[in-house]
Structures are given as C-alpha cells and as structure tokens.
Design a protein around this motif. Structure first.
Motif, PDB file in Angstrom:
ATOM      1  N   THR A 161      28.861  33.192  -7.914  1.00 15.59           N
ATOM      2  CA  THR A 161      27.820  33.032  -8.925  1.00 15.59           C
ATOM      3  C   THR A 161      26.478  33.562  -8.427  1.00 15.59           C
ATOM      4  O   THR A 161      25.714  34.183  -9.189  1.00 15.59           O
ATOM      5  N   GLU A 162      26.200  33.354  -7.143  1.00 16.99           N
ATOM      6  CA  GLU A 162      24.913  33.770  -6.595  1.00 16.99           C
ATOM      7  C   GLU A 162      24.931  35.193  -6.045  1.00 16.99           C
ATOM      8  O   GLU A 162      23.958  35.640  -5.435  1.00 16.99           O
ATOM      9  N   GLY A 163      26.057  35.890  -6.241  1.00 19.57           N
ATOM     10  CA  GLY A 163      26.132  37.308  -5.864  1.00 19.57           C
ATOM     11  C   GLY A 163      26.270  37.582  -4.380  1.00 19.57           C
ATOM     12  O   GLY A 163      25.962  38.685  -3.929  1.00 19.57           O
ATOM     13  N   ASP A 164      26.759  36.598  -3.600  1.00 18.54           N
ATOM     14  CA  ASP A 164      26.854  36.773  -2.151  1.00 18.54           C
ATOM     15  C   ASP A 164      28.276  37.055  -1.666  1.00 18.54           C
ATOM     16  O   ASP A 164      28.469  37.442  -0.517  1.00 18.54           O
ATOM     17  N   TYR A 165      29.245  36.857  -2.535  1.00 19.21           N
ATOM     18  CA  TYR A 165      30.653  36.985  -2.122  1.00 19.21           C
ATOM     19  C   TYR A 165      30.994  38.465  -1.929  1.00 19.21           C
ATOM     20  O   TYR A 165      30.715  39.292  -2.796  1.00 19.21           O
ATOM     21  N   PRO A 166      31.593  38.833  -0.777  1.00 19.51           N
ATOM     22  CA  PRO A 166      31.784  40.256  -0.461  1.00 19.51           C
ATOM     23  C   PRO A 166      33.024  40.890  -1.082  1.00 19.51           C
ATOM     24  O   PRO A 166      33.409  41.987  -0.692  1.00 19.51           O
ATOM     25  N   TYR A 167      33.679  40.213  -2.019  1.00 17.99           N
ATOM     26  CA  TYR A 167      34.840  40.791  -2.702  1.00 17.99           C
ATOM     27  C   TYR A 167      34.586  40.764  -4.203  1.00 17.99           C
ATOM     28  O   TYR A 167      33.991  39.833  -4.730  1.00 17.99           O
ATOM     29  N   GLU A 168      35.060  41.793  -4.886  1.00 15.49           N
ATOM     30  CA  GLU A 168      34.901  41.844  -6.332  1.00 15.49           C
ATOM     31  C   GLU A 168      36.138  41.329  -7.047  1.00 15.49           C
ATOM     32  O   GLU A 168      36.050  40.512  -7.950  1.00 15.49           O
ATOM     33  N   ALA A 169      37.314  41.813  -6.662  1.00 14.66           N
ATOM     34  CA  ALA A 169      38.551  41.390  -7.309  1.00 14.66           C
ATOM     35  C   ALA A 169      39.063  40.100  -6.689  1.00 14.66           C
ATOM     36  O   ALA A 169      38.609  39.663  -5.637  1.00 14.66           O
ATOM     37  N   ASP A 170      40.028  39.491  -7.362  1.00 12.43           N
ATOM     38  CA  ASP A 170      40.638  38.270  -6.866  1.00 12.43           C
ATOM     39  C   ASP A 170      41.946  38.581  -6.153  1.00 12.43           C
ATOM     40  O   ASP A 170      42.636  39.550  -6.478  1.00 12.43           O
ATOM     41  N   GLY A 171      42.310  37.714  -5.211  1.00 12.54           N
ATOM     42  CA  GLY A 171      43.616  37.798  -4.586  1.00 12.54           C
ATOM     43  C   GLY A 171      43.628  38.652  -3.341  1.00 12.54           C
ATOM     44  O   GLY A 171      42.663  39.325  -2.985  1.00 12.54           O
ATOM     45  N   GLY A 172      44.753  38.630  -2.653  1.00 11.39           N
ATOM     46  CA  GLY A 172      44.919  39.427  -1.442  1.00 11.39           C
ATOM     47  C   GLY A 172      44.906  38.551  -0.213  1.00 11.39           C
ATOM     48  O   GLY A 172      44.150  37.582  -0.107  1.00 11.39           O
ATOM     49  N   LEU A 173      45.759  38.904   0.722  1.00 13.30           N
ATOM     50  CA  LEU A 173      45.884  38.127   1.952  1.00 13.30           C
ATOM     51  C   LEU A 173      44.591  38.142   2.756  1.00 13.30           C
ATOM     52  O   LEU A 173      44.159  37.122   3.285  1.00 13.30           O
ATOM     53  N   GLU A 174      43.956  39.296   2.842  1.00 16.08           N
ATOM     54  CA  GLU A 174      42.700  39.375   3.588  1.00 16.08           C
ATOM     55  C   GLU A 174      41.650  38.454   2.970  1.00 16.08           C
ATOM     56  O   GLU A 174      40.929  37.747   3.675  1.00 16.08           O
ATOM     57  N   GLN A 175      41.592  38.456   1.654  1.00 19.03           N
ATOM     58  CA  GLN A 175      40.580  37.647   0.976  1.00 19.03           C
ATOM     59  C   GLN A 175      40.852  36.155   1.169  1.00 19.03           C
ATOM     60  O   GLN A 175      39.916  35.370   1.388  1.00 19.03           O
ATOM     61  N   GLU A 176      42.117  35.748   1.104  1.00 21.35           N
ATOM     62  CA  GLU A 176      42.441  34.341   1.328  1.00 21.35           C
ATOM     63  C   GLU A 176      42.068  33.923   2.751  1.00 21.35           C
ATOM     64  O   GLU A 176      41.571  32.821   2.976  1.00 21.35           O
ATOM     65  N   THR A 177      42.325  34.819   3.703  1.00 14.12           N
ATOM     66  CA  THR A 177      41.977  34.512   5.092  1.00 14.12           C
ATOM     67  C   THR A 177      40.465  34.416   5.257  1.00 14.12           C
ATOM     68  O   THR A 177      39.950  33.532   5.941  1.00 14.12           O
ATOM     69  N   PHE A 178      39.747  35.323   4.623  1.00 19.52           N
ATOM     70  CA  PHE A 178      38.284  35.279   4.667  1.00 19.52           C
ATOM     71  C   PHE A 178      37.789  33.945   4.112  1.00 19.52           C
ATOM     72  O   PHE A 178      36.913  33.303   4.700  1.00 19.52           O
ATOM     73  N   ASP A 179      38.338  33.526   2.967  1.00 17.71           N
ATOM     74  CA  ASP A 179      37.910  32.261   2.365  1.00 17.71           C
ATOM     75  C   ASP A 179      38.122  31.102   3.333  1.00 17.71           C
ATOM     76  O   ASP A 179      37.265  30.225   3.464  1.00 17.71           O
ATOM     77  N   LEU A 180      39.276  31.097   4.000  1.00 18.86           N
ATOM     78  CA  LEU A 180      39.598  30.011   4.926  1.00 18.86           C
ATOM     79  C   LEU A 180      38.599  29.943   6.074  1.00 18.86           C
ATOM     80  O   LEU A 180      38.057  28.889   6.393  1.00 18.86           O
TER      81      LEU A 180
END
Length: 575
Positions: A324-343
C-alpha cells in the motif's frame, strides 16, 4: 487493645512473607480487596525526596473486616472463610484467595504494617486498626473499635523498609504484570477499578488481540476433561506467562509458557473448573505426572498452533502495508523467491527503517541479497541491521528451516534471468559468439539432466573429425558417470530445411559411431536449434530439432514447475 498471637513458627511466617517479591505482596493485597467486594482499589507508592519508595498503601472500598471477625483473621494460617463459600459475600463475585496468607505477604513491603478497616458489625459500623512489626511477626495488635459514618473499606499501610526491590515497584513493567494477571477478572467485572501508582490498570488500553480455544486432555484415570485456553496479545511488551486459572479466569498459579513465539507479546490463561483443587500440582510445576501436566501440555500445543497461524497473519499484514505504501519490491504475486523474501523480511521487520525512501531501499537491498548470496543472508543481515543475539538466533532458526527454499528461490531467479537473456539474444538473430558463453554454463536449458555437463577435449576432437550440417556449434559438453558417458551437442541455425535435417541425422550417426567411443556406453543428444521454421521435427531421443521459442518455453515450464513443487518448509514456532 488486644494482642493476637499467630500460632506458627516464626521462620515459617517469614517464608510465607516472600520478602523478595514485593509486587507479589501488592497483588495479594489487591486480591484481598477484590475478595471483599471492592469496586475500587488504589495502590499508592509514597516516595522520599530522593525518589526512594518509603511507604506503600493499598486502599479499597470493600466490605472491610468486622471487629468480631478480626481475631480469627489474624490468629491462624489457613482456615479462611473463603474456603466455605463459592463467591464474595455481597456481589457473589469469584474469589481468589482461600489460604489466609495475604496479610503475611505485606511484610515484603515494610517492617511496620497497619490495617485500618471500616466494616458493619454486630454493633453497627465501626473503624478498627490492626498493627504489626517485623520484630515480632507473629503478634498483631488489634485496637479498640470506634463508631464511624465513613464508607466501608480497608487501608493497608507498610513502611520502614529500605530495599532496592521496593524502588523497582514504580517500573512500568510492574504495571504491565498487574495488567496481565488481572485482565480476566477486570474483563469479567468491568465495574471494578484498580489504580497502581496513579495509573489505572485497564487491559482494554493495551489488548491487541484475543483468542479463545477449547481444550481437551486426559486425566491419570483415563477420563477426558474439558478446559479453555484464552490468549491475549498485547500492544506493549510484557513478560510471557501461562496462568492456570479457575473457570472464571482467576489465577491459581503460573508455569513457564514453554513455547517460542518471536515478536509476540502475550499472556495465556488456562481456565479449568478444578484448578483450585490442584493447587499443590500447580506449585510443583509440570515436571510430574498429573492432571495439571496433561492440561499444560494441551495448552502449549494449542499455543503453538495459534502462533503458527498468527505468524502467517502478521506476514500478510506487513506485506500488505508495504504494498500500500509503495515499498514492496515485487509487482506480481507468487513465486518461490517472493515467498522466501516475505519470510525473511518479516522476520527482521523491526530493524527495517520506517521512513518511506529508506524502507524502500532496504527492502530492495534485501531482495538482491537473497538473489545473489542466499548462503550468506544471515551474515549480511546481521551486519546491515546490527541484530541482537536474540534476533540473530531467530533469523538463524528461520534460515535453517528455509535453507532449501532459499536456495531453490535463488535457483529459480537465476534460471529465469538466464531465460530472459536468451530471449533477448535470440529475438533478432542468434549470434553464436554471444550465445556460447551463456549456454556453456547453463546447459540445463536443454533439460535438467544436462545441468552437470562440462567441456571435454576428446569430444571436441571427435566433432572436428566429422563434417556436420551448415550450422554453428554452440555447445559440446560431457559428463562421465561410472562407466557411462553423457554427451550433449547443440548446433544453431536460422532455419532447418529437409536437407539440413538429413545432414543432421547423418552427423549424429557418424559421431556416435566414432572409434574413440568403441566399447564405451555413450548417451548422445544432438540438438539443432533454429530461429525460424522447421521443415519437420525428428525426435528419436538422439536428434532433436527445436526453435528457440520452443526451447525457452519448455525450459520456463520446467522452472515454474520446480518453483511450485518445491515443498515450503513448516514455519511453525517450535518449542
């Protein structure tokens, strides 16, 4: 004035006083007031000019102690009237104490004690004072009662003791400890007010979330009992405690919470109708075989399940806020890399800057660290964020649990990057000089089983001896496994006509029959990859003809399948 002598050994009285726990004494006096139907209890910490706590008073507006009941209240340990009733005398609220030891705990607050109580008795309403001194712990002086029109209630005063423990009473942490212990009672009886050192004890101001779960556990006799677990998460730091309570939520004792839930401030309450009957088991703790042991085990298991769910909730909440605040470095949803980043990002979120630009840059940096050096994530984050020992331990634990996922995410990211580079290189014409270095280190493009191939001088000599089709040699690599060789030869061309395909098959037959490999088991794959059209597509397991688009689409599908099928590790909080 009368002198009442407590029939107990003085050293036993001293042990019961627990003078090293002044906050415990304050809690006992508060519970005594609430058991006397008080609707307001004020704990006042009187300070000297230098700031030391020199007197503690606890005032309530309860029913007080009638003159005719005072002697019985001070001359024995145990035998409290509370044992013989299910609730308070007037309001029938749940009772806390029943052992008659609360008055002895007051010695933790001062050497001099005085109770001033106003109550309705046989002769009407009267005021009576009771005094005691640590020099003669077993003696209580009960003054003459005087008629009064004042409101009922009791004032307990303690003074004459200098102790660093007393000076710690004003700490905010002690206010929070009172809040966590009194929370179920104050929630059940909202008309009750407790004020500690000028600040109301109000759980509603700091409760972030509440959850209630049913519990079942087996008794020593094999019967099934039912209880309830209440979990309160706080918005302020608290000491984690697991309180064992009666069915109304009145604490009988507490044990170690026994689970790890990093980043959560919470108190757990186990409500069971028979807890008060197992006070001895509660005091022994959970290291022996009893109903209490089984109850605590069931509570801890439910707590683990609760915080497994809460970790996922918190992760989603943080990521949603970053988006919401425009800080998240991914645009699309999903992906193993993105899940790992979130963790990982949510594990260290407390150390990520709060200002927009700084937070955006930090999250982007974290993404690149995970992509480039997954094996050094803990060291790099420890240096960047200057993590404490506890935070570093938590991060190490998360990384150990997700090591395979992090490596898988890095592999997926690297391979997708290679596929993107090959798409760009082959879009307008496949320049062999630019393709060769990319393909040389990424033979998995032509199948995962080719991922461990390497250059081989013998293969180069064999290929030089045989004239191939009019195409460019892009890859020639080998892998030896025991007594077997695996060869991959990739040729590149713009198009593939019927004549080219005939030459390709002849070329494959010739190199496979070379005398250098006589008597050796060799698996051959010869690929012709073109940018344009293919006249036909022979695929006999040895010769394959594909367009670059087909190769890269198949490769992308394999990478995505690998990404989806990589089992995500259990992120449960483990004890």
């Amino acid at each position: 004035m009368r002198r009442v002598h407590l029939e107990a050994a003085e050293d036993h009285v001293q042990r019961l006083a627990r003078e090293s726990d002044p906050l415990g004494a304050v809690k006992e006096l508060i519970w005594n007031a609430l058991d006397a139907d008080a609707t307001r209890v004020d704990v006042v910490l009187h300070r000297s000019p230098l700031g030391a706590v020199e007197r503690v008073t606890v005032r309530d507006d309860g029913t007080g102690m009638a003159p005719e009941a005072l002697a019985a209240a001070f001359d024995r340990i145990g035998g409290s009237w509370k044992k013989w009733t299910a609730g308070t005398l007037l309001k029938q609220r749940t009772l806390h104490g029943s052992n008659g030891q609360g008055r002895l705990r007051a010695y933790a607050l001062g050497d001099h004690l005085r109770w001033t109580t106003v109550a309705d008795g046989v002769g009407g309403r009267s005021r009576t004072e009771v005094a005691a001194h640590a020099g003669a712990r077993n003696d209580f002086l009960i003054g003459d009662s005087e008629p009064t029109r004042s409101g009922t209630g009791t004032l307990v005063e303690a003074w004459g003791k200098q102790s660093p423990r007393l000076d710690r009473l004003p700490l905010r942490a002690n206010h929070r400890r009172l809040t966590t212990e009194l929370a179920p009672y104050l929630t059940a009886y909202p008309e009750v007010t407790v004020v500690y050192d000028g600040v109301p004890v109000d759980p509603r101001t700091s409760v972030a979330r509440t959850a209630v779960y049913p519990l079942t556990f087996a008794t020593a006799a094999g019967d099934t009992e039912e209880a309830q677990l209440k979990v309160i998460e706080w918005s302020t730091p608290v000491e984690r405690e697991l309180h064992l309570c009666d069915r109304h939520g009145i604490p009988v004792g507490s044990v170690d919470v026994g689970i790890r839930a990093p980043g959560f401030d919470f108190t757990a309450y186990v409500l069971w109708h028979a807890t008060a009957d197992h006070v001895g088991d509660v005091q022994l703790g959970d290291g022996h075989d009893s109903e209490v042991t089984a109850l605590v085990a069931a509570a801890r298991e439910q707590l683990r399940a609760h915080f497994r769910s809460r970790v996922d909730d918190r992760r989603r909440e943080l990521v949603a806020r970053w988006r919401t605040e425009g800080d998240y470095p991914y645009e699309a949803d999903g992906g193993l890399e993105q899940e790992t980043f979130d963790l990982v990002a949510t594990t260290v979120h407390r150390h990520i800057p709060r200002r927009g630009n700084q937070r955006r840059a930090t999250l982007a940096l974290l993404r690149e660290v995970l992509r480039a050096r997954p094996d050094r994530v803990a060291d790099l984050l420890g240096t960047i964020f200057k993590l404490s020992d506890d935070d570093r331990s938590q991060l190490d634990r998360v990384l150990r649990e997700t090591d395979r996922v992090i490596r898988a995410a890095a592999t997926v990211a690297d391979r997708l990057e290679v596929i993107g580079a090959l798409r760009r290189l082959t879009a307008d014409g496949a320049d062999p000089e630019r393709l060769r270095p990319v393909l040389a280190g990424n033979t998995w493009v032509f199948g995962d089983r080719h991922g461990l191939l390497a250059g081989d001088r013998t293969l180069d000599v064999v290929l030089d001896r045989h004239a191939g089709p009019d195409a460019d040699l892009l890859v020639a690599q080998t892998r030896r496994e025991h007594e077997r060789l695996q060869h991959l030869v990739v040729l590149g061309s713009d198009t593939a006509g019927a004549k080219d395909l005939t030459q390709l098959s002849a070329y494959a037959e010739a190199v496979a029959a070379d005398t250098r490999y006589r008597g050796i088991r060799v698996d051959w794959e010869v690929w012709l990859v073109v940018r344009g059209l293919v006249a036909s597509s022979p695929d006999d397991g040895r010769v394959r003809v594909r367009t670059w688009n087909e190769v890269l689409l198949e490769c992308t599908d394999r990478v995505r399948f690998f990404e989806q099928s990589a089992a995500y590790p259990d992120r449960a909080l483990r004890a």
